[in-house]
Design an enzyme around this catalytic site. Sequence first.
Site, PDB file in Angstrom:
ATOM      1  N   GLY A 165     -78.308  10.067 -36.645  1.00 52.60           N
ATOM      2  CA  GLY A 165     -76.941   9.578 -36.560  1.00 52.60           C
ATOM      3  C   GLY A 165     -75.875  10.651 -36.670  1.00 52.60           C
ATOM      4  N   GLU A 200     -72.728   8.741 -22.922  1.00 48.74           N
ATOM      5  CA  GLU A 200     -73.437   7.662 -22.242  1.00 48.74           C
ATOM      6  C   GLU A 200     -72.789   6.321 -22.577  1.00 48.74           C
ATOM      7  OE1 GLU A 200     -77.410   8.221 -23.741  1.00 48.74           O
ATOM      8  OE2 GLU A 200     -77.101   6.854 -25.416  1.00 48.74           O
ATOM      9  N   LEU A 203     -73.924   0.368 -25.712  1.00 48.49           N
ATOM     10  CA  LEU A 203     -74.322  -1.036 -25.647  1.00 48.49           C
ATOM     11  C   LEU A 203     -73.888  -1.725 -26.931  1.00 48.49           C
ATOM     12  CD1 LEU A 203     -77.902  -0.479 -24.183  1.00 48.49           C
ATOM     13  CD2 LEU A 203     -75.807  -1.034 -22.933  1.00 48.49           C
ATOM     14  N   LYS A 237     -84.077   3.469 -40.016  1.00 49.58           N
ATOM     15  CA  LYS A 237     -84.821   2.211 -39.994  1.00 49.58           C
ATOM     16  C   LYS A 237     -85.232   1.808 -41.414  1.00 49.58           C
ATOM     17  CE  LYS A 237     -86.718   3.929 -35.663  1.00 49.58           C
ATOM     18  NZ  LYS A 237     -87.884   4.586 -35.053  1.00 49.58           N
ATOM     19  N   GLU A 275     -88.455   5.503 -27.253  1.00 50.69           N
ATOM     20  CA  GLU A 275     -87.513   4.580 -27.869  1.00 50.69           C
ATOM     21  C   GLU A 275     -86.475   4.086 -26.865  1.00 50.69           C
ATOM     22  OE1 GLU A 275     -86.086   5.626 -31.668  1.00 50.69           O
ATOM     23  OE2 GLU A 275     -88.010   6.412 -32.345  1.00 50.69           O
ATOM     24  N   GLU A 287     -84.649   8.138 -26.467  1.00 51.59           N
ATOM     25  CA  GLU A 287     -85.302   9.387 -26.842  1.00 51.59           C
ATOM     26  C   GLU A 287     -86.803   9.172 -26.957  1.00 51.59           C
ATOM     27  OE1 GLU A 287     -84.057  10.782 -30.667  1.00 51.59           O
ATOM     28  OE2 GLU A 287     -84.496   8.893 -31.673  1.00 51.59           O
ATOM     29  N   ARG A 291     -94.419  12.746 -32.086  1.00 53.38           N
ATOM     30  CA  ARG A 291     -95.135  12.816 -33.371  1.00 53.38           C
ATOM     31  C   ARG A 291     -95.529  11.416 -33.789  1.00 53.38           C
ATOM     32  NH1 ARG A 291     -91.296  10.428 -36.433  1.00 53.38           N
ATOM     33  NH2 ARG A 291     -89.111  10.937 -36.004  1.00 53.38           N
ATOM     34  N   VAL A 294     -93.093   6.951 -38.854  1.00 50.26           N
ATOM     35  CA  VAL A 294     -93.220   6.335 -40.178  1.00 50.26           C
ATOM     36  C   VAL A 294     -93.832   4.937 -40.050  1.00 50.26           C
ATOM     37  CG1 VAL A 294     -91.933   5.497 -42.197  1.00 50.26           C
ATOM     38  CG2 VAL A 294     -91.219   7.607 -41.050  1.00 50.26           C
ATOM     39  N   ARG A 337     -89.719  -0.407 -45.736  1.00 52.71           N
ATOM     40  CA  ARG A 337     -89.744   0.907 -46.375  1.00 52.71           C
ATOM     41  C   ARG A 337     -89.202   0.789 -47.802  1.00 52.71           C
ATOM     42  NH1 ARG A 337     -87.989   5.410 -41.851  1.00 52.71           N
ATOM     43  NH2 ARG A 337     -88.891   4.367 -40.024  1.00 52.71           N
TER      44      ARG A 337
END
Length: 449
Positions: A165, A200, A203, A237, A275, A287, A291, A294, A337
């Site tokens: 962010g 860009e 949305l 997240k 994503e 993006e 890897r 989480v 989480r």
Amino acid sequence: MIEKVLIANRGEIALRILRACRELGVATVAIHSTADENAMHVRLADESVCIGPPPASESYLNIPAILAACEITGADAVHPGYGFLSENARFAEILAEHGITFIGPSPEHIRLMGDKIMAKKTAAELGIPVVPGSDGAVETVEEARRLAKDMGYPVLIKATAGGGGRGMKVARSEQELENAYLTARSEARAAFGNDEVYIEKYLDRPRHIEVQVFGDGQGHAVHLGERDCSLQRRHQKVWEEAPSPALNAEQRAEIGEIVAAAMRKLGYAGAGTVEFLYEDGRFYFIEMNTRLQVEHPVTEQITGLDLVQEQIRVASGAPLSYRQEDIRFSGHAIEVRINAEDPETFVPSPGRVDTVHTPGGLGVRVDSALYGGYVIPPYYDSLIGKLIVFGRNRTECLMRLRRCLGEYVISGVKTTIPLFERLLREPEIQDGLYDIHWLEEWLAANAEE
């Protein structure tokens, strides 16, 4: 086959990797800072090496120290987990130069997808739908103003090297554009040492949908379904589930095959996540993370596959152990989480853990390295555990999550467990009717009461 893996990480992900290695009969090396000398993965690994003082820059990001630990222990591979050096292309190159296997994609693919502009261009060339926006970096306010007028407001200005962010600003009108543009560049320069930004279409009420992919670099690649990660706070997240309540089987298969086909064309090796923002039935690439994520356990729960073991096999040179037609999706999984934070203010709460009692029973998984008496250090991310529940359907999953949160006890520090107990009482959560703004709006509304 890889014989000894050095785990270049800490906390629950280090323990997760260690367990996968054990089941494959692969020896393990734990590295740690002085703050983590009593960590669970250090206690359980076959060998351990202290690589520096608490600051990550002097330990978990210290490439020479990690190389020395490989040399001392004879580790022939490194698993980076997530965060730290997991998406550092130069680290992967240095390991290769020293004859050590990096358990992850090639440095070229890490570098390619780490540059947001190049990633978007590559995605479009591979047939992945993208958000309308600039073709490259936007150098001036005037250029930003022209592009914004063409695509229509609101627009999003993002750092090309961004993440979490930072270096990301929304302009809802021409009057807001200049300030958003200059602020994004300033934040990007401070956070990443690179003030390049691009623009860009923004949305308004999208969901965050990501597709788990896996390739072997030998022409094979599959998708393992999607995860819905729309419940976020400050672009981080907090709750992930699979499958998404917003998609049907046809949409899932269509976007999954688009992404898998792209990975085959790319020759991608290892685990990756593509994503998207999803709105009005359409997907827009944002993006790719090169890897392990989480939230990978929710995918493991609905597929029955071990992603970490497959990472190790593919890094050893083996082809994928399954084809697309072998993958079966079953049931529903949710991960929350658990952070060592105040559940209302989100202020970190490091310190000594007095008692830990984890929930159990059918369909329950807890990925955590906590134990009674452990001292959570103040130097790292506040994530201390992940509660993953699985059910035959989403309703059963939600009921199981409610039961498990009531059983989960962590005393001595504050945690976000009460936050999830409150969320489960909300009708929009029960019905799966949320988007990427829902949680922050809910938190703001509840803070005002």
